[in-house]
Design an enzyme around this catalytic site. Sequence first.
Site, PDB file in Angstrom:
ATOM      1  N   LYS A  59      -3.101   4.230  -3.007  1.00 63.83           N
ATOM      2  CA  LYS A  59      -3.779   5.311  -3.730  1.00 63.83           C
ATOM      3  C   LYS A  59      -2.953   5.750  -4.937  1.00 63.83           C
ATOM      4  CE  LYS A  59      -6.989   7.730  -0.855  1.00 63.83           C
ATOM      5  NZ  LYS A  59      -6.821   7.422   0.564  1.00 63.83           N
ATOM      6  N   ASP A  93       0.824  -1.212   0.000  1.00 60.54           N
ATOM      7  CA  ASP A  93       0.000   0.000   0.000  1.00 60.54           C
ATOM      8  C   ASP A  93       0.853   1.256   0.000  1.00 60.54           C
ATOM      9  OD1 ASP A  93      -2.365  -1.444   0.339  1.00 60.54           O
ATOM     10  OD2 ASP A  93      -2.028  -1.596   2.483  1.00 60.54           O
ATOM     11  N   MET A 109      -7.951   7.207  11.400  1.00 60.66           N
ATOM     12  CA  MET A 109      -8.625   7.770  10.229  1.00 60.66           C
ATOM     13  C   MET A 109      -9.637   8.848  10.625  1.00 60.66           C
ATOM     14  SD  MET A 109      -9.270   4.232   8.129  1.00 60.66           S
ATOM     15  CE  MET A 109      -9.529   3.159   9.531  1.00 60.66           C
TER      16      MET A 109
HETATM   17  N1  SAH Z   1      -3.465  -1.220   9.916  1.00 60.66           N
HETATM   18  C1  SAH Z   1      -3.053   0.093  10.327  1.00 60.66           C
HETATM   19  C2  SAH Z   1      -4.176   1.096  10.263  1.00 60.66           C
HETATM   20  C3  SAH Z   1      -4.633   1.401   8.882  1.00 60.66           C
HETATM   21  S1  SAH Z   1      -5.878   2.607   8.840  1.00 60.66           S
HETATM   22  C4  SAH Z   1      -2.466   0.024  11.722  1.00 60.66           C
HETATM   23  O1  SAH Z   1      -2.552  -0.986  12.388  1.00 60.66           O
HETATM   24  O2  SAH Z   1      -1.880   1.009  12.150  1.00 60.66           O
HETATM   25  C5  SAH Z   1      -4.981   4.080   8.465  1.00 60.66           C
HETATM   26  C6  SAH Z   1      -4.919   4.968   9.673  1.00 60.66           C
HETATM   27  O3  SAH Z   1      -3.886   4.518  10.525  1.00 60.66           O
HETATM   28  C7  SAH Z   1      -4.559   6.399   9.391  1.00 60.66           C
HETATM   29  O4  SAH Z   1      -5.683   7.139   8.988  1.00 60.66           O
HETATM   30  C8  SAH Z   1      -4.058   6.853  10.726  1.00 60.66           C
HETATM   31  O5  SAH Z   1      -5.121   7.104  11.625  1.00 60.66           O
HETATM   32  C9  SAH Z   1      -3.340   5.624  11.206  1.00 60.66           C
HETATM   33  N2  SAH Z   1      -1.902   5.676  10.908  1.00 60.66           N
HETATM   34  C10 SAH Z   1      -1.202   4.864  10.126  1.00 60.66           C
HETATM   35  N3  SAH Z   1       0.117   5.199  10.136  1.00 60.66           N
HETATM   36  C11 SAH Z   1       0.218   6.255  10.968  1.00 60.66           C
HETATM   37  C12 SAH Z   1       1.295   7.058  11.417  1.00 60.66           C
HETATM   38  N4  SAH Z   1       2.547   6.855  11.038  1.00 60.66           N
HETATM   39  N5  SAH Z   1       1.028   8.055  12.292  1.00 60.66           N
HETATM   40  C13 SAH Z   1      -0.219   8.299  12.724  1.00 60.66           C
HETATM   41  N6  SAH Z   1      -1.260   7.575  12.315  1.00 60.66           N
HETATM   42  C14 SAH Z   1      -1.064   6.565  11.469  1.00 60.66           C
END
Ligand code: SAH
Length: 510
Positions: free
Chosen positions: A58, A36, A173
């Site tokens: 994306k 991704d 998110m």
């Molecule tokens: N599977 C992922 C979540 C995916 S959903 C996990 O376990 O973290 C995507 C969301 O994850 C983003 O909108 C944000 O809220 C969060 N996210 C992912 N990477 C991030 C980062 N480096 N810093 C802050 N939020 C993050």
Amino acid sequence: MPEGIVRLVGAGPGNPGLLTIRAKELLESCHALVFDSLIHPAVLALVSPDCELIYVGKKSGGLTVHQETIQRTLVEKAKEGKEVVRLKGGDPFVFGRGGEEALFLRENGIAFEVVPGVTAASGAAAFSGTPLTQRKSNSTVVFVTGHEDPEKDTSMVDWKQLPKENSSLCIYMGVGNLSRIIGELLEADFDPNTPVVCVEWATLGRQRVCRSRLNMVVDDAKGFCLNSPAVIMVGGNATMGEKISWFEDQPLQGRRFVVTRSKGQASELSEMLERQGAEVLGLPLISISKHVDEETRTDVFAEIASYDWIVFSSPNGVRYFFDAFFETFDDIRSLGFLRIAAVGKATASEIKKYYVTTDLIPKEANAESLAEALVETESLDSSKVLIVTGNLGRDVLRSKLEEARAIVDRFEVYRTEPANLSDDPAAKELRSQGADAIIFTSSSGVKSFVDQAKDLALEEGANRPKTVSIGPITSATMSKSGMPTDFEAKEASLDSLVEVIKQEFGKASQ
Ligand code: SAH
């Protein structure tokens, strides 16, 4: 045909150091990688050159690859007998659709494995000094999404039922819907004074933290220009960062530097800067590949034991020389009793990997100092010297050694070519965001940067970088190319370079 397998692997929140050992093993050995957006370039660089890379994040214009298509791709690749890694940000089973993919694989009879990763909330908690639990005050943790499937009419999140006290709410998110979400929480009777901390780009050098209260966070986030990806943490512990934050305190945290490197190679300088909290964009300006001139190889190896010195001018030279050497010989003693010189410490440590000691390293890592140090040994008159180099190696060394009456052979073992930057993630970042500085560690780095300048033009609004050079030779090349040198290291070494960067860009200097 061997049966394929799909590994659903968590990549963690971004910082490559947070990858699990299992994830690293699988990335290094997989045949196909389906990944991704938001995966760090250093993580992608772990795969082998013949691994098939399939990007399903994306696209420009915001279009996403349909989940159905991703799932079908996984099945198709596994059916080809491939070991497939499906790499996801954070943890595959936390808002990552890992569950859907596992179900689909099971339905299609494909073997799979799930490798957890550090989820964004854990990363944000650790890197902002916000413990998720606290023995006497905080005993519940909730991970909740602020963005549900837009095709569903009713919300599955019951904001009213979320624990209001002694808890940490971690909202994923949530940036796009922040004011609606906060409205829901206030309506559900959350104390308006509840501390909130928003952690953007958690665990990366570019991390930013916005600390606020429930009734003010919508305005504060707007003023802060809070952007995705961010985790929004609500609860008493959100103030603890004021006492125990550590990541933000590093001297270069929040600074962004561009480092030139060759494709597929990690850079020691990047690691040193990242250890100070900086974000580093590694621009793979050149690609280096093994290219041994066959005729010279035969001549050199036929009389290898007759040389008095072998001189290595880069770690790549060492690697490709020994590759070629062991294709011809199977015993290191075939090198004979020659002495070995290396241009600098990095080259010497590459030589050490072959259990061979370097006899001479000049004080400064450049061809002139190397030549001088060799001349000072007073061993060159009528001696045979082999210079191992690439197609761009400078001739200074050779001519200086010949002046000292050495018989010099040049052995080219690799070739340097410009890499394609148009689709490179680091180059894209540089174009759109700019950087605080771009750091040059060699004349060849400057030249390739200038050659590829048209692929690196900054877009409007991007932060125009200053330039930093490792030493006078590099600075001279910069000036010849019409580029100013804003700062130069006191000595031509990486330590000294990092020192000047800390001085000019570090928090203490502001
Ligand atoms: N599977 C992922 C979540 C995916 S959903 C996990 O376990 O973290 C995507 C969301 O994850 C983003 O909108 C944000 O809220 C969060 N996210 C992912 N990477 C991030 C980062 N480096 N810093 C802050 N939020 C993050």
